[in-house]
Every structure is written in structure tokens, then in C-alpha cells.
Design a protein around this motif. Structure first.
Motif, PDB file in Angstrom:
ATOM      1  N   GLN A   1       0.828  -1.199   0.000  1.00 19.27           N
ATOM      2  CA  GLN A   1       0.000   0.000   0.000  1.00 19.27           C
ATOM      3  C   GLN A   1       0.866   1.254   0.000  1.00 19.27           C
ATOM      4  O   GLN A   1       0.599   2.217  -0.726  1.00 19.27           O
ATOM      5  CB  GLN A   1      -0.924   0.013   1.223  1.00 19.27           C
ATOM      6  CG  GLN A   1      -2.061  -0.978   1.166  1.00 19.27           C
ATOM      7  CD  GLN A   1      -2.930  -0.920   2.417  1.00 19.27           C
ATOM      8  OE1 GLN A   1      -2.631  -0.211   3.376  1.00 19.27           O
ATOM      9  NE2 GLN A   1      -4.018  -1.676   2.414  1.00 19.27           N
TER      10      GLN A   1
ATOM     11  N   SER B   1      -9.891   2.432   0.454  1.00 13.51           N
ATOM     12  CA  SER B   1     -11.149   2.569  -0.296  1.00 13.51           C
ATOM     13  C   SER B   1     -11.491   4.038  -0.530  1.00 13.51           C
ATOM     14  O   SER B   1     -11.992   4.411  -1.593  1.00 13.51           O
ATOM     15  CB  SER B   1     -12.300   1.861   0.441  1.00 13.51           C
ATOM     16  OG  SER B   1     -12.569   2.490   1.679  1.00 13.51           O
TER      17      SER B   1
ATOM     18  N   LEU C   1      -4.418   1.652  -7.734  1.00 12.34           N
ATOM     19  CA  LEU C   1      -5.158   1.625  -6.471  1.00 12.34           C
ATOM     20  C   LEU C   1      -6.256   0.570  -6.415  1.00 12.34           C
ATOM     21  O   LEU C   1      -6.698   0.190  -5.331  1.00 12.34           O
ATOM     22  CB  LEU C   1      -5.771   3.002  -6.198  1.00 12.34           C
ATOM     23  CG  LEU C   1      -4.790   4.129  -5.865  1.00 12.34           C
ATOM     24  CD1 LEU C   1      -5.487   5.485  -5.934  1.00 12.34           C
ATOM     25  CD2 LEU C   1      -4.187   3.917  -4.484  1.00 12.34           C
ATOM     26  N   THR C   2      -6.719   0.111  -7.572  1.00  9.01           N
ATOM     27  CA  THR C   2      -7.852  -0.819  -7.611  1.00  9.01           C
ATOM     28  C   THR C   2      -7.587  -2.092  -6.809  1.00  9.01           C
ATOM     29  O   THR C   2      -8.480  -2.606  -6.119  1.00  9.01           O
ATOM     30  CB  THR C   2      -8.197  -1.179  -9.071  1.00  9.01           C
ATOM     31  OG1 THR C   2      -8.618   0.004  -9.754  1.00  9.01           O
ATOM     32  CG2 THR C   2      -9.327  -2.210  -9.130  1.00  9.01           C
TER      33      THR C   2
ATOM     34  N   TRP D   1      -9.196   5.309  -3.258  1.00  5.60           N
ATOM     35  CA  TRP D   1      -9.676   4.829  -4.555  1.00  5.60           C
ATOM     36  C   TRP D   1     -10.865   5.670  -5.022  1.00  5.60           C
ATOM     37  O   TRP D   1     -10.980   5.987  -6.214  1.00  5.60           O
ATOM     38  CB  TRP D   1     -10.073   3.365  -4.440  1.00  5.60           C
ATOM     39  CG  TRP D   1     -10.562   2.765  -5.726  1.00  5.60           C
ATOM     40  CD1 TRP D   1      -9.804   2.234  -6.724  1.00  5.60           C
ATOM     41  CD2 TRP D   1     -11.926   2.621  -6.138  1.00  5.60           C
ATOM     42  NE1 TRP D   1     -10.605   1.775  -7.740  1.00  5.60           N
ATOM     43  CE2 TRP D   1     -11.905   1.998  -7.410  1.00  5.60           C
ATOM     44  CE3 TRP D   1     -13.150   2.957  -5.567  1.00  5.60           C
ATOM     45  CZ2 TRP D   1     -13.069   1.709  -8.106  1.00  5.60           C
ATOM     46  CZ3 TRP D   1     -14.315   2.675  -6.254  1.00  5.60           C
ATOM     47  CH2 TRP D   1     -14.273   2.056  -7.521  1.00  5.60           C
ATOM     48  N   GLU D   2     -11.737   6.040  -4.091  1.00  4.47           N
ATOM     49  CA  GLU D   2     -12.894   6.885  -4.403  1.00  4.47           C
ATOM     50  C   GLU D   2     -12.446   8.218  -4.996  1.00  4.47           C
ATOM     51  O   GLU D   2     -13.000   8.692  -5.992  1.00  4.47           O
ATOM     52  CB  GLU D   2     -13.710   7.135  -3.129  1.00  4.47           C
ATOM     53  CG  GLU D   2     -14.970   7.955  -3.343  1.00  4.47           C
ATOM     54  CD  GLU D   2     -16.169   7.136  -3.782  1.00  4.47           C
ATOM     55  OE1 GLU D   2     -17.026   7.714  -4.479  1.00  4.47           O
ATOM     56  OE2 GLU D   2     -16.245   5.941  -3.464  1.00  4.47           O
TER      57      GLU D   2
ATOM     58  N   LYS E   1      -8.390  -1.376  -3.064  1.00  2.00           N
ATOM     59  CA  LYS E   1      -9.598  -0.646  -2.659  1.00  2.00           C
ATOM     60  C   LYS E   1     -10.467  -1.360  -1.635  1.00  2.00           C
ATOM     61  O   LYS E   1     -11.219  -0.720  -0.908  1.00  2.00           O
ATOM     62  CB  LYS E   1     -10.438  -0.288  -3.890  1.00  2.00           C
ATOM     63  CG  LYS E   1     -11.185  -1.426  -4.543  1.00  2.00           C
ATOM     64  CD  LYS E   1     -11.912  -0.927  -5.781  1.00  2.00           C
ATOM     65  CE  LYS E   1     -12.720  -2.028  -6.450  1.00  2.00           C
ATOM     66  NZ  LYS E   1     -13.965  -2.309  -5.723  1.00  2.00           N
ATOM     67  N   ASP E   2     -10.375  -2.676  -1.551  1.00  2.00           N
ATOM     68  CA  ASP E   2     -11.203  -3.426  -0.597  1.00  2.00           C
ATOM     69  C   ASP E   2     -10.428  -3.866   0.653  1.00  2.00           C
ATOM     70  O   ASP E   2     -10.943  -4.635   1.466  1.00  2.00           O
ATOM     71  CB  ASP E   2     -11.810  -4.662  -1.285  1.00  2.00           C
ATOM     72  CG  ASP E   2     -12.754  -4.283  -2.418  1.00  2.00           C
ATOM     73  OD1 ASP E   2     -13.509  -3.306  -2.258  1.00  2.00           O
ATOM     74  OD2 ASP E   2     -12.723  -4.971  -3.463  1.00  2.00           O
TER      75      ASP E   2
ATOM     76  N   ARG F   1     -11.211   7.669  -8.581  1.00  2.00           N
ATOM     77  CA  ARG F   1     -12.301   7.454  -9.540  1.00  2.00           C
ATOM     78  C   ARG F   1     -12.964   8.778  -9.904  1.00  2.00           C
ATOM     79  O   ARG F   1     -13.342   8.995 -11.059  1.00  2.00           O
ATOM     80  CB  ARG F   1     -13.339   6.489  -8.953  1.00  2.00           C
ATOM     81  CG  ARG F   1     -14.429   6.111  -9.951  1.00  2.00           C
ATOM     82  CD  ARG F   1     -15.403   5.120  -9.387  1.00  2.00           C
ATOM     83  NE  ARG F   1     -16.126   5.641  -8.245  1.00  2.00           N
ATOM     84  CZ  ARG F   1     -17.148   5.002  -7.650  1.00  2.00           C
ATOM     85  NH1 ARG F   1     -17.508   3.809  -8.083  1.00  2.00           N
ATOM     86  NH2 ARG F   1     -17.767   5.534  -6.620  1.00  2.00           N
TER      87      ARG F   1
END
Length: 201
Positions: free
Chosen positions: A19, A143, A132-133, A146-147, A136-137, A150
Motif C-alpha cells: 500500500q 477505499s 489503487l484498484t 480509490w474513491e 480498494k477493498d 475514480r
């Protein structure tokens, strides 16, 4: 070493290291994009580019904060996510302010600069989203990051479309409309991040 990797704590440590590496890369990309997009937006009088540049700056701050809390508790991550949500909210309000100024001044942006810089920003932010995908979880920290990424893709596509409409109509209304739409997206994103963070806290 293999015994360590089978251990849950070792796996978590490896995840945090990955990360951290990803966040450093996307942080560098967003600092670069902010410098390019802000200067271009200023010169071209584009509300869309100026708004996008501030979003890149907000993202850079967000990624720096995310790096800071990687090894912190979930509670600390949730608090930083809440701060990120508030940053997105501030960005949305700034975009609305720019829209109002644009309407008052009837400014027509330079569409050539809008389109070229828009494509450069899209390429940079698409790279960030791709990186980042996979994270993301993993936790609320990643997360929310990632938001933000996007949102950037939406912004870039909107600016590129607006540049085409400015060229076709020789009018600044498309740039103003993009600013308005972006502010709505940012408000929605801010709500999602803030509510998730409050639940986590």
C-alpha cells in the motif's frame, strides 16, 4: 521466510508495505498533475481545469495522509477518511464558486489547452486508478483513496468533452456546465466517504 509469510501478521505487514509503495507513486503523479493543470487552467481561463487542479491537490494531500496512517489503527484511518471526505466537500464548494464567477464574467476558455491538458490528466489519473484498484477493498483508508481517484477520471472525461463543446459552440457554457456537474459528483462522493468514516469511528 516462508513460515513468516504464512503468518497472518506477516501477511498484513506485506500488504501495508505494498500500500505504501502504491501511495508514493500516486502521490508523485498527483503533485505533477496539480502543477501542470493549475498553470494551464490559469492561463486558459478554464473553470474545469482550475477545479480539476484543486482536486489533484486535494488528492495529493489525501495520499500523503493515507501514507501516514497505513500503520495506524482502524480508528485513526477512519478519522483520516473523514478528513478526506471533508476535503472533497470543500472542493465541491470551490467548484460551485468558480461556476458562479464564470457565469458572471462570461469567460470563454482556450479549448486547445483544455483538451490537451485534459488528456494528460486522464492518462495520469487512469494510471493511479489502475494502481489503487487492487487495494480498494483492503481497508477504509485505501477505499477512500480509490474513491478520490475514480472521481478524477470523471473530471478528466468531463473536461475533454467540455473542450470539444467550447470549440464547437465558441461559448463558455459547456465549461460552466461541467463545473456544475463535477460539483454534484464531488458532493455525492463526499457524502459516501464521510458516512462510511463516521460508521467506522
Amino acid at each position: 521466510m516462508s513460515d513468516c509469510c504464512e503468518n497472518k501478521s506477516c501477511a498484513v505487514e506485506a500488504m501495508k508495505v505494498n500500500q505504501s509503495k502504491t501511495l508514493k507513486i500516486v502521490l508523485a503523479i498527483n503533485v505533477f498533475l496539480f502543477l501542470i493543470v493549475f498553470s494551464s487552467g490559469w492561463m486558459s481561463h478554464s473553470t474545469g481545469l482550475m477545479s480539476e487542479s484543486l482536486d489533484d491537490l486535494g488528492d495529493a494531500i489525501t495520499y500523503a495522509l493515507s501514507l501516514f496512517v497505513i500503520y495506524k489503527s482502524n480508528q485513526a484511518k477512519a478519522k483520516v477518511a473523514l478528513f478526506k471526505g471533508l476535503l472533497i466537500l470543500v472542493g465541491a464548494l470551490f467548484v460551485l464558486f468558480q461556476v458562479i464567477q464564470h457565469i458572471i464574467n462570461h469567460t470563454i476558455p482556450v479549448f486547445e489547452v483544455m483538451s490537451i491538458v485534459g488528456f494528460i490528466a486522464l492518462l495520469g489519473n487512469a494510471t493511479c486508478l489502475f494502481l489503487l484498484t487492487k487495494h480498494k477493498d483492503q481497508d477504509i483508508n485505501m477505499s477512500s483513496v480509490w474513491e478520490c481517484s475514480r472521481n478524477d477520471i470523471r473530471n478528466n472525461v468531463a473536461v475533454i468533452i467540455a473542450s470539444g463543446l467550447v470549440w464547437y459552440t465558441n461559448n463558455g457554457w459547456a465549461d460552466t456546465l461541467v463545473g456544475l456537474v463535477l460539483s454534484v459528483f464531488l458532493l455525492k462522493s463526499s457524502y459516501r466517504v464521510i458516512t462510511s468514516a463516521i460508521k467506522e469511528i
